[in-house]
Enzyme design. Sequence first.
Site, mmCIF file in Angstrom:
data_model
loop_
_atom_site.group_PDB
_atom_site.id
_atom_site.type_symbol
_atom_site.label_atom_id
_atom_site.label_comp_id
_atom_site.label_asym_id
_atom_site.label_seq_id
_atom_site.Cartn_x
_atom_site.Cartn_y
_atom_site.Cartn_z
ATOM 1 N N SER A 180 30.691 54.794 21.957
ATOM 2 C CA SER A 180 29.984 56.049 21.773
ATOM 3 C C SER A 180 29.887 56.813 23.107
ATOM 4 O O SER A 180 30.908 57.144 23.698
ATOM 5 C CB SER A 180 28.607 55.784 21.155
ATOM 6 O OG SER A 180 27.991 56.978 20.730
ATOM 7 N N ASP A 350 33.790 57.423 10.927
ATOM 8 C CA ASP A 350 32.833 57.970 11.899
ATOM 9 C C ASP A 350 32.728 59.476 11.721
ATOM 10 O O ASP A 350 33.745 60.180 11.659
ATOM 11 C CB ASP A 350 33.297 57.633 13.314
ATOM 12 C CG ASP A 350 32.233 57.863 14.370
ATOM 13 O OD1 ASP A 350 31.240 58.560 14.093
ATOM 14 O OD2 ASP A 350 32.392 57.326 15.485
ATOM 15 N N HIS A 379 29.867 55.265 12.307
ATOM 16 C CA HIS A 379 29.795 55.150 13.762
ATOM 17 C C HIS A 379 29.361 53.751 14.190
ATOM 18 O O HIS A 379 29.780 53.259 15.238
ATOM 19 C CB HIS A 379 28.812 56.195 14.307
ATOM 20 C CG HIS A 379 28.799 56.299 15.792
ATOM 21 N ND1 HIS A 379 29.889 56.716 16.524
ATOM 22 C CD2 HIS A 379 27.816 56.033 16.706
ATOM 23 C CE1 HIS A 379 29.582 56.708 17.812
ATOM 24 N NE2 HIS A 379 28.337 56.300 17.952
#
Length: 410
Positions: A180, A350, A379
Amino acid sequence: LARPLPGFASVVSNKKAKRLLGFAPRSFRTPAVQPSPVGPFGQLESQETLGDDQRRWQVFRAPSKFDLRSGETLEDAFLAFKTYGALNATCSNVILHPTSFDAVHWEVEYNVGPGKTLDTDKYFVVIINLLGNGVSFSPSNCCPNSWPKGGVDMCDNVRLQALLLDALGIDRVALIYGYSMGAMQALHWATMYSGRVDRVVAVCGSARASDYNVVFLDSLRDTLLADPGCSVDKEGRVVLSSACEAGLKAFARIYAGWGLSMEFYRREEWRKSSRDGCAFTSREDFVARSYEGGFANAHPLNLLAQLQTWRTADVSNVLSDGRKGPAPGDFEKALGRIRAITYMMPSTTDKYFTAVESQDQAALIANCKFAPIESIWGHRAGDPHRPGQAEDADYLRKMVWLCLQQEAPP
């Protein structure tokens, strides 16, 4: 008191805050700010910091005046970090693992250890906490008005991390592994310091925040600012008058919709997972405990600071200063600077950083493998420490080890 007591992240400790203020902000004990100046290259603290629950970590003090891309200056800033494993004689076995949004180093330690994804039998792992996350220099642990009004961007984080590695005597990194916002830092690293990075594994991340991603981030920001406990003063700074419980709850609910795929909820995949050993009994129970519980003790100012870092992330900024935006074509030029062996590993479901976006960026990097994670975990597929995510975890481990087996560029 005008500043924190020595050795504490705030004027009162977390327990006192809970008793006196009615909430316990995510604000960790940190070293006292020292008045003595720090040189232009920063300084490692000689002793470890002891935080809540007896956790220990090290601290790197930034140069006394650390200039930001925005033109502002950080004073008395610091990075919190922790190392694992042994550094070899040639300093060639280093893995850097920057933290992601609202994550602290002990929350990503599940990746680190003998035989794990980041194998400490072979590698020396350095986890560095993002500025603003509550352990490194953050709104919750700095003196009033010390956090810059314009925020801290991704390039600022990476420049300071580079000084930290210099202080450790590390010139080159075998791998930067990031999830991320950690992946965003990894790609900025490979762009800014192409000669120091051998490999990058960018998991569920991107070289910049897309417009679609910014729409999501702005909804989170505005949700917090709509809470009556948040107000903006005459200087444009956010001031808290309460724990912002309603804002944090709404923040978490937005996250629950974006963080996982529609298919995850349609299949009721949450039934295969649990938290703290207790299985989820309904969708509502999952959202309440997995998301609301995850943000319940977050510090709103830290969240806002990290959102600003995230939404302004763009490797194009490497080619410009903070007062002049990137020129057309700079994004392609910036990614073209990357020499490291790079694995772009989005989740196929995602919604923050889409697989299509990652594939397009992978095509702009010279030595890049596009290796998507086939998962309905959205995600969260890139953060597979939860029950029910064994398949995602195994795939990530396999790809990281494969990346590390490839010969590094000269």
